[in-house]
Design an enzyme around this catalytic site. Structure first.
Site, short mmCIF file in Angstrom:
data_model
loop_
_atom_site.label_atom_id
_atom_site.label_comp_id
_atom_site.label_asym_id
_atom_site.label_seq_id
_atom_site.Cartn_x
_atom_site.Cartn_y
_atom_site.Cartn_z
N MET A 285 -1.96 -21.53 -37.71
CA MET A 285 -2.62 -22.13 -39.08
C MET A 285 -2.03 -23.29 -38.90
SD MET A 285 -0.49 -18.70 -40.99
CE MET A 285 1.24 -19.25 -40.36
N SER B 136 12.30 17.68 -18.49
CA SER B 136 11.90 17.33 -18.52
C SER B 136 9.84 16.34 -19.04
CB SER B 136 11.77 16.67 -17.33
OG SER B 136 11.20 15.62 -16.73
N TYR C 156 18.23 10.65 -20.04
CA TYR C 156 17.52 10.01 -19.09
C TYR C 156 16.55 9.71 -19.52
CZ TYR C 156 15.45 13.72 -16.15
OH TYR C 156 14.94 14.97 -16.03
N GLY D 139 0.85 -22.93 -34.24
CA GLY D 139 -0.36 -23.44 -33.84
C GLY D 139 -1.48 -22.65 -34.77
N HIS E 256 -0.02 -27.43 -26.42
CA HIS E 256 -0.36 -26.41 -27.08
C HIS E 256 0.12 -25.42 -26.03
CE1 HIS E 256 -3.64 -22.71 -28.40
NE2 HIS E 256 -2.45 -22.76 -29.45
N ARG F 299 9.41 18.22 -8.54
CA ARG F 299 8.05 19.28 -9.12
C ARG F 299 7.12 20.16 -7.92
NH1 ARG F 299 4.17 16.86 -12.43
NH2 ARG F 299 3.20 16.68 -10.96
N LYS G 173 9.78 -22.19 -40.78
CA LYS G 173 9.58 -23.86 -41.21
C LYS G 173 10.90 -23.66 -42.52
CE LYS G 173 6.52 -26.16 -39.75
NZ LYS G 173 5.50 -25.79 -39.71
N ARG H 272 13.92 -24.26 -35.03
CA ARG H 272 13.50 -22.72 -35.37
C ARG H 272 13.66 -22.26 -33.41
NH1 ARG H 272 7.62 -23.70 -34.69
NH2 ARG H 272 7.31 -24.58 -33.16
N GLY I 198 6.97 16.13 -20.10
CA GLY I 198 5.86 15.62 -19.36
C GLY I 198 4.63 15.14 -19.96
N THR I 199 5.25 14.02 -21.19
CA THR I 199 4.31 13.42 -22.22
C THR I 199 3.30 13.22 -21.57
OG1 THR I 199 5.87 10.97 -21.26
CG2 THR I 199 6.49 12.43 -23.40
N ASN I 200 2.56 12.56 -20.57
CA ASN I 200 1.54 12.21 -20.13
C ASN I 200 0.22 13.45 -20.32
OD1 ASN I 200 2.56 10.60 -19.04
ND2 ASN I 200 1.90 10.98 -17.19
N ASP I 201 0.65 14.96 -19.83
CA ASP I 201 -0.45 15.71 -20.48
C ASP I 201 0.49 16.74 -21.85
OD1 ASP I 201 -1.43 17.16 -18.59
OD2 ASP I 201 0.09 17.36 -17.63
N CYS J 166 9.29 12.26 -18.21
CA CYS J 166 9.19 11.07 -16.35
C CYS J 166 7.49 10.76 -16.93
CB CYS J 166 9.18 12.42 -15.60
SG CYS J 166 8.36 14.38 -15.73
N ARG K 132 2.38 -27.89 -44.62
CA ARG K 132 1.91 -26.97 -44.21
C ARG K 132 2.57 -25.83 -43.85
NH1 ARG K 132 4.91 -30.80 -39.57
NH2 ARG K 132 4.82 -32.72 -40.81
N GLU L 177 5.42 20.04 -21.50
CA GLU L 177 4.96 19.47 -21.58
C GLU L 177 3.77 19.96 -21.91
OE1 GLU L 177 3.45 17.98 -17.67
OE2 GLU L 177 4.12 20.06 -16.57
C1 PEP Z 1 3.14 14.26 -17.55
O1 PEP Z 1 2.47 15.24 -17.62
O2 PEP Z 1 4.05 13.52 -18.07
C2 PEP Z 1 3.82 14.44 -15.78
C3 PEP Z 1 4.45 13.63 -15.46
O3 PEP Z 1 2.72 15.27 -15.29
P1 PEP Z 1 1.54 14.98 -14.29
O4 PEP Z 1 1.49 13.09 -14.69
O5 PEP Z 1 1.88 14.53 -12.98
O6 PEP Z 1 0.28 15.09 -14.67
MG MG Z 2 1.83 17.16 -16.26
#
Ligand code: PEP
Ligand code: MG
Length: 934
Positions: A122, A810, A907, A120, A473, A661, A41, A355, A812-815, A887, A111, A791
């Site tokens: 604050m 690739s 990718y 709104g 609001h 896979r 402001k 703004r 495997g960021t979950n594991d 992935c 203000r 992974e």
């Molecule tokens: C992972 O682990 O990131 C993955 C893609 O494999 P999954 O989820 O099937 O274990």
């Molecule tokens: Mg996995």
């Protein structure tokens, strides 16, 4: 008093730092680029003043002062007060009025104004400087007694509520009672005498609540108001809002002290809020609302229903024309749609705020494209202006058209924020939170919303209000947080206490817990839970245009995780450039397949051992030979089914890479549950069949305490090589078949869960042997790439060795997240992890201690990203052209995509539905890193 000065726009100050930036008379000490210090402001007012636009004089106390105030234990920095008084003296000179001067009183608003707009959330105090004496002066000067008393009663109530912390209802009650006594619905129906009596009552309320008289000294009022605005930075609703919008808590708010101008000085006065383009549709017309003879708070709070801004052209043509011209000037200047606040005092226009406008996803896309066509912004800027969450919103569900047609409408209101919401009606924000906590879906229904309702709005599926316009609001906040909202449904009577709402048009009513469906795109409210349909990407050419531009700027490709031909086709229509993960085991679970898989698994270990003995030249019994045959038959059937699946996927992704896979999960996932089988056999006692007993014994023999870290991934293929062989044959034969039919399949075979290079080397040998056999049998060469998932942390740390055997990685960021943190991905999210993110209250503490800033299974953690970076460097050292992707679920999360860009992946791969978002996020990440490299 001057002790030091700050370079740039000089200003003497008594405090150790310069905390004040003033503006007025066409010049300003700050400018639009100083949002960090002056807040949005203050920076906007400075910039508008500099541009020669009409603004009321004032000054900003910086965000730094706010932070220093808190650092000193809620004390104003030393001698800041002297600087404030000096700045007030300047405002007095510029306005020609005196603060506290009964003859010619200067009144100000105090203000809040943070770097990021927090609508709104604050506090603001208006009409500050009024007391019995200055009020007389105001009345004399304006010749309008009613106006004076109205301003005073507003001030006492606002100051009482915000600065003195008195519950707002204590001021509303006498007002409502007075209106009732006078037989009027509107505030304007009250006379000067009524308002005077109200002031007396309000002052009584203050005395009762605080034990002291309402402060009449204007400077005391100012001191208290500044502190109250600072304090509102850490108010609950501001905090909640920052949490939800990921705004840092240490930015602080600035305080703007601005000369009051009055929109409630008669029929030639007014106040309003307007956007330079329609924030719902993006259409290039002035959009907004105003009220004649009213103050700004009346518009925002939705207390009176305002007129469309276009009517101002008839009511006050000159002011309208000037406002329109200023709007255009500001839009050109900021090169973005502006959200403007203005007041007309006796025919003279004042600009109070400008703004960048919040807008719906539809509007954001249209405005960005229009502005490129108008030559106002570049394509890069257009891509940068769409938020990933807006792409998600555009792909949000709508009501199924037939069901919508047949539905019973309860009421209609303003289509304030688009999208379809279905939930059970709740009538307070607290109830919304409570119900959602129990796993319910709710629609928050309110007479009108206030900032205190934010926590309820944030958890609701949608919002419905009976009062307030498109800039109320409810509408502003809903649009911003992407919730469907129907606002200002005037036919609806909402009784929050009685937990019921009734339409006086349809005569229908609904109570707490009743299902309702709210269409924020049309403004309709329906009985019951209507079915919804996905929003169709194909029907959104403008979104496709933006994403097409995004594709021009992206470096990373966007692939998809798909296990079925339909999913692959859908992802491809969304712009996917390949399949980054086809989880073959998902195909095992369907219909007849599960039975075949189970049959194979039950004898897999035994058959594998027998095959080893046979291959060593041992003589097998007829039963043993039969077991092998049974196993091979089951695996053969599976192979045929899988080959069919792969052919479908290759066809759907013709010409694009498909990463298949090999089987990953522990085998017991395909068998009946151990406990259930145990109960079955135990209950049956002597009657239990041999089959059931044997099944139980097999399940028990396969049981693992910690299956996620047990026999799964590549380990499984090494223990039961037929899984690798059968799947390899299915993939390669599918490739041969599709190619023969004229297609262009591109198979990549990926091995999961590799932690040691030998795991990959051995699997590779196995797989290559089988590939050779397939080639020989088919009499053709097959091309495929061989690669691995990274992974397991050890895999990342030894990626240089692993890359000797892998053409691609690739992540495997979950594991990888699971194993880096040591958090079970099956259990943590339903357990402690949420509390880690929300904050844990430790013994003796009042405030929660946040252990993790985000859920690392949703947004890539920096340490996990660090492991990826190591793997990338090591992998490239061995194999410079190694292909690198992700992935895990993070591949579709915009913030994680930025990290993938920084790591240098080729990718990202995500679920089909997230492909459009990923295309945008990947482009934004690339554009920002190009900007950094400049
Ligand atoms: C992972 O682990 O990131 C993955 C893609 O494999 P999954 O989820 O099937 O274990
Ligand atoms: Mg996995």
């Amino acid at each position: 008093m001057a002790t030091t000065t700050t370079p740039g726009t000089e200003r003497a100050h008594a405090a150790t730092k310069r905390y004040i930036y003033a503006w007025g008379d066409g010049s300003a000490e700050g400018d639009g680029g100083m949002k960090d210090l002056l807040g949005g402001k203050g920076a906007g007012l400075a910039e508008m003043t500099k541009a020669g636009l009409p603004t009321p004089p004032g000054f900003t106390i910086t965000t730094e002062a706010c932070n220093d105030y808190f650092a000193a234990g809620e004390k104003l920095p030393e001698r800041l007060w002297d600087d404030v008084r000096e700045a007030m003296a300047e405002v007095e000179r510029r306005s020609g009025k005196g603060f506290g001067d009964p003859a010619n009183p200067l009144l100000v608003s105090v203000r809040s104004g943070a770097k990021f707009s927090m609508p709104g959330m604050m506090d603001t105090v208006l009409n500050l400087g009024l007391n019995e004496e200055t009020l007389e002066g105001l009345i004399k000067l304006t010749g309008n007694e009613r106006f004076g008393w109205d301003a005073y009663r507003r001030f006492v109530a606002m100051f009482g509520r915000i600065v003195l912390g008195i519950e707002g209802g204590r001021f509303d009650k006498p007002l409502e009672a007075k209106k009732k006594a006078r037989g009027t619905d509107a505030d304007t129906g009250l006379t000067a005498d009524d308002l005077r009596e109200l002031v007396d009552e309000y002052k009584r309320v203050v005395r009762e609540a605080t034990g002291r008289d309402f402060p009449s000294d204007p400077y005391e009022q100012l001191d208290l108001a500044i502190k109250a605005v600072f304090a509102s930075w850490f108010g609950k609703r501001a905090r909640d809002y920052r949490e939800s919008q990921k705004i840092a808590h240490d930015l602080g708010t600035a305080v703007n002290v601005v000369t009051m101008v009055y929109g409630n000085m008669g029929e030639d006065s007014g106040t309003g809020v307007a956007f330079t383009r329609d924030p719902n549709t993006g259409e290039a017309t002035l959009f907004g609302e105003y009220l004649t003879n009213a103050q700004g708070e009346d518009v925002v709070a939705g207390i009176r229903t305002p007129s469309k801004i276009s009517h101002l052209a008839d009511d006050m043509p000159e002011a309208y024309e000037e406002f329109r011209r200023i709007g255009q000037q500001l839009e050109q200047h900021y090169r973005d749609v502006q959200d403007l606040e203005f007041t007309i005092e006796r025919g003279k226009l004042y600009m109070l705020q400008t703004r960048s406008a919040k807008r719906t996803a539809t509007a954001a896309v249209k405005i960005a494209i229009d502005m490129v066509e108008e030559g106002l912004i570049t394509k890069e800027e257009a891509v940068g202006r769409i938020e990933p969450s807006q792409v998600e919103q555009l792909l949000r569900a709508q009501f199924e058209p037939k069901a919508r047609e047949a539905a019973t409408r309860i009421a209609k209101g303003l289509n304030a924020s688009p999208g379809a919401a279905v939930g059970r009606a709740v009538f307070t924000a607290d109830h919304a939170v409570e119900w959602v906590g129990r796993g319910e879906k709710v629609v928050l229904v309110r007479e009108e919303t206030a900032p205190d309702d934010f926590h309820g709005m944030a958890v609701a599926e949608g919002i419905l209000t009976a009062r307030g316009g498109a800039t109320s609001h409810a509408a502003v906040v809903a649009r911003q947080i992407g919730k469907p909202c129907v606002a200002g449904s005037a036919e609806l009577h909402v009784d929050s206490a009685g937990k019921v709402a009734r339409s006086n048009v349809s005569g229908l009513e609904f109570g707490e817990g009743d299902w309702i469906s709210v269409d924020g795109s049309t403004g309709d409210v329906f009985v019951g839970a209507l079915p919804t349909v996905e929003a169709r990407f194909e029907d959104q050419p403008e979104l496709q245009t933006i994403l097409g531009w995004a594709d021009e700027f992206r470096r990373m490709e966007v692939w998809t995780n798909a296990d079925k031909p339909e999913e692959a086709a859908q992802a491809r229509s969304y712009g996917a450039q390949g399949i980054g993960l086809c989880r073959t085991e998902h195909m095992f679970r369907e219909g007849e397949r599960l039975e075949i898989v189970r049959g194979a698994i039950l004898i897999a270990n035994q058959a594998t051992r027998l095959k080893t003995r046979r291959d060593l030249g041992e003589e097998l019994t007829a039963d043993e030979v039969a077991t092998i045959a049974e196993f091979d038959a089951a695996m053969g059937r599976l192979e045929a089914l899988q080959q069919g699946d792969f052919e479908g996927i290759f066809r759907a992704m013709d010409g694009l890479p498909v990463v298949v896979r090999l089987i990953d999960p522990p085998l017991h996932e395909f068998l009946p549950n151990l406990e259930e089988q145990l109960v079955k056999v135990t209950k049956a006692g002597d009657q239990a069949t041999t089959e059931d007993r044997e099944l139980l014994a097999t399940i028990q023999s396969m049981h693992e305490q910690n299956p996620m870290l047990g026999l799964r991934g590549c380990r499984l293929g090494l223990m039961i090589p037929d899984f690798v062989k059968v799947q390899t044959r299915a993939i390669l034969n599918a490739q041969i078949a599709v190619k023969k039919a004229g297609g262009n399949p591109k198979a990549k075979i990926m091995i999961p869960l590799v932690g040691h290079v030998n795991e990959l080397a051995a699997t590779r040998a196995l797989l290559e042997g089988e590939a050779k056999a397939v080639e020989e049998a088919a009499g053709v060469n097959v091309e495929y790439a061989f690669g691995t998932m990274i992974e397991v942390p050890r895999g990342a740390l030894t990626a240089d060795e692993i890359a000797k055997h892998a053409a691609f990685f690739s992540f495997g960021t979950n594991d990888l997240t699971q194993m880096t943190f040591g958090y079970s991905r099956d259990d943590a999210e339903g357990g402690f992890l949420l509390r880690y993110v929300e904050g844990v209250i430790l013994p003796g503490d009042k405030e929660p201690f946040q252990i993790l800033p985000v859920n690392p299974f949703q947004t890539l953690d920096d340490a996990v990203a660090g492991l990826m970076r190591t793997a990338v460097e090591k992998g490239r050292a061995t194999r410079p052209d190694i292909e690198l992707g992700i992935c895990g679920e993070h591949g579709g999360d915009p913030e994680s995509i930025w990290k993938c860009e920084a790591i240098g992946l080729d990718y990202v791969s995500c679920s089909p539905f997230r492909v459009p978002v990923a295309r945008l996020a990947a482009a934004q990440a690339a554009l920002s890193s190009a900007e950094r490299d400049k």
